[in-house]
Design a protein around this motif. Structure first.
Motif, PDB file in Angstrom:
ATOM      1  N   VAL A   1       8.038   1.576   7.009  1.00 26.20           N
ATOM      2  CA  VAL A   1       8.199   1.221   5.596  1.00 26.20           C
ATOM      3  C   VAL A   1       8.594   2.446   4.781  1.00 26.20           C
ATOM      4  N   PHE A   2       8.032   3.608   5.109  1.00 25.45           N
ATOM      5  CA  PHE A   2       8.277   4.832   4.358  1.00 25.45           C
ATOM      6  C   PHE A   2       9.760   5.220   4.404  1.00 25.45           C
ATOM      7  N   VAL A   3      10.378   5.150   5.576  1.00 22.57           N
ATOM      8  CA  VAL A   3      11.775   5.570   5.686  1.00 22.57           C
ATOM      9  C   VAL A   3      12.724   4.528   5.111  1.00 22.57           C
ATOM     10  N   LEU A   5       0.817  -1.203   0.000  1.00 25.94           N
ATOM     11  CA  LEU A   5       0.000   0.000   0.000  1.00 25.94           C
ATOM     12  C   LEU A   5       0.864   1.273   0.000  1.00 25.94           C
ATOM     13  N   VAL A   6       1.971   1.260   0.703  1.00 29.65           N
ATOM     14  CA  VAL A   6       2.860   2.429   0.715  1.00 29.65           C
ATOM     15  C   VAL A   6       3.436   2.670  -0.669  1.00 29.65           C
ATOM     16  N   GLU A   7       3.869   1.610  -1.326  1.00 24.24           N
ATOM     17  CA  GLU A   7       4.388   1.758  -2.675  1.00 24.24           C
ATOM     18  C   GLU A   7       3.307   2.269  -3.615  1.00 24.24           C
ATOM     19  N   GLY A   8       2.074   1.794  -3.408  1.00 21.39           N
ATOM     20  CA  GLY A   8       0.980   2.270  -4.243  1.00 21.39           C
ATOM     21  C   GLY A   8       0.693   3.750  -4.005  1.00 21.39           C
ATOM     22  N   ALA A   9       0.774   4.187  -2.744  1.00 19.17           N
ATOM     23  CA  ALA A   9       0.547   5.598  -2.447  1.00 19.17           C
ATOM     24  C   ALA A   9       1.600   6.480  -3.086  1.00 19.17           C
ATOM     25  N   LEU A  10       2.850   6.030  -3.047  1.00 21.82           N
ATOM     26  CA  LEU A  10       3.913   6.796  -3.678  1.00 21.82           C
ATOM     27  C   LEU A  10       3.729   6.852  -5.186  1.00 21.82           C
TER      28      LEU A  10
END
Length: 432
Positions: free
Chosen positions: A398-400, A360-365
């Motif tokens: 995950v973001f960092v 989901l984080v990769e998708g948001a980016l």
């Protein structure tokens, strides 16, 4: 003269005794004193007084008008203050003759005589005094009548010995004045040449210290002999029943004790001053040779009303310690309910949230999110409310790990969900 201080003070107050001598008056008295000493004069005629006043006035106050009238007023003023005494019996019929009183002579001698106490002068005075006391002791042993005691013991004690002891005390006062001059000279040297005066101040201190030590050694040694001789004279007077002689000896003993006390007091006082000056030279002058620190401090103190400065101190509160519990003599028995601790395990579904969060984080980016707050707002709606707090931390982790972030010293707080805020991190410019 009465020796009662109360009677003496009351008499001075009753007669309104006062001294008001200006520079011209002192110079006039000094001129008369020196002229009488040089010409061996016992008295002065009034014309001689006026001539002397005019000569002094030409030196001290040149150009003054009516000097003879001023001389008449000065003579009358000095007579009122018991500095001049008229010694003829003509009254106001004709001009009289005048002489200096003891008070005037003492004032002039104070300013003219330099009776400093030195090792040579003190040795001469103490040696003469010791020889005189030995002669009085021998005379006391031979005296057999009241007249012999009065002429050979009491009179020498009051006159000769009194003069010698008074001479020592006058020289002590001269040394006190010299010490004050030395202190003033050191202050002037430091004021004129801050760092260059150190060696000169050290020399003055050492010279005065050596002089005081030598004088104190002589006083301690000789005053012991003086007191021993005086006690023998007093013992002989006591055996002969001569009360007057005993009193005269006692007065001399008190003077000798005062001389010895002076030596000890001056030695202690100068020792304290010596240590103080040494600390000042070492801690202030040598550490600040250019006088920069002291000048800055002086300027700050002088300019405090315009630019005040303060020293603020915060008092730390004391640590609050809880009172320890008092142990009881009888402790109650601990009773716990018995329970079956071997329970059956619960079946739960495997948690795949970690893999889902990273995806989901990769998708948001990929959708264009450029900060932690935007990514978190995009991810949180996919999870139940009870899990959003834990999911927020995992999103940050995950973001960092997958991007490079940029953070300032003050990071803003942003709301990402109801009752949930976080510090925002932005992507670095390389990942944008």
């Amino acid at each position: 003269m009465s020796s009662d201080p109360s009677r003496l003070i009351a008499a001075l107050a009753r007669d309104r005794i006062h001294l008001d001598l200006k520079t011209l008056d002192l110079c006039f008295l000094a001129g008369l004193y020196l002229q009488a000493d040089r010409a061996s004069l016992a008295s002065f005629e009034e014309d001689a007084l006026i001539d002397m006043f005019e000569q002094v006035c030409d030196v001290v106050d040149p150009g003054a008008d009516r000097p003879r009238k001023r001389a008449t007023h000065a003579i009358q003023r000095l007579r009122d203050q018991r500095m001049l005494a008229r010694v003829d019996g003509a009254g106001i019929v004709r001009s009289g003759e005048y002489t200096l009183t003891r008070l005037a002579a003492a004032v002039v001698e104070y300013f003219l005589a330099d009776e400093a106490l030195t090792r040579e002068s003190l040795t001469l005075l103490t040696g003469t005094l010791r020889a005189q006391l030995a002669e009085i002791l021998a005379a006391a042993k031979r005296a057999d009548t009241d007249d012999a005691w009065r002429e050979r013991v009491v009179a020498p004690l009051r006159v000769t010995v009194g003069d010698l002891v008074g001479g020592i005390e006058r020289r002590q006062r001269g040394l006190d004045a010299q010490q004050e001059e030395v202190q003033g000279e050191m202050a002037g040297l430091l004021q004129a040449d801050w760092f260059g005066a150190v060696e000169r101040c050290q020399s003055l201190l050492d010279t005065t210290t050596d002089t005081l030590r030598e004088l104190n050694e002589i006083l301690l040694r000789d005053t012991h002999h003086f007191v021993a001789l005086l006690q023998e004279i007093q013992s002989s007077a006591s055996v002969a029943g001569q009360t007057e002689s005993e009193e005269a000896v006692q007065r001399v003993i008190e003077h000798v004790d005062r001389i010895a006390a002076w030596g000890g007091a001056r030695q202690r006082a100068w020792s304290d001053y010596y240590q103080y000056v040494h600390r000042y030279l070492r801690d202030v002058v040598r550490l600040d040779p250019d006088r920069a620190l002291s000048q800055r401090l002086r300027d700050q103190v002088a300019g405090w009303p315009a630019t005040p400065f303060h020293l603020l101190v915060t008092a730390a509160p004391s640590i609050r310690l809880l009172r320890p519990l008092e142990s009881r003599v009888e402790r109650p028995a601990v009773m716990r309910p018995r329970a079956d601790r071997e329970g059956s395990p619960d079946l739960v579904d495997p948690e795949e949230a970690g893999l889902d969060i990273e995806t989901l984080v990769e998708g948001a980016l990929a959708e264009g999110a450029r900060s932690l707050a935007e990514v978190t707002e995009w991810v949180l709606p996919r999870f139940p409310v009870a899990l959003r707090y834990a999911v927020t931390g995992r999103v940050a982790d995950v973001f960092v790990r997958i991007v490079r972030i940029r953070s300032t010293y003050e990071r803003p707080w942003r709301t990402v969900a109801p009752c949930l805020e976080l510090e925002d991190w932005e992507l670095s410019r390389e990942d944008e």
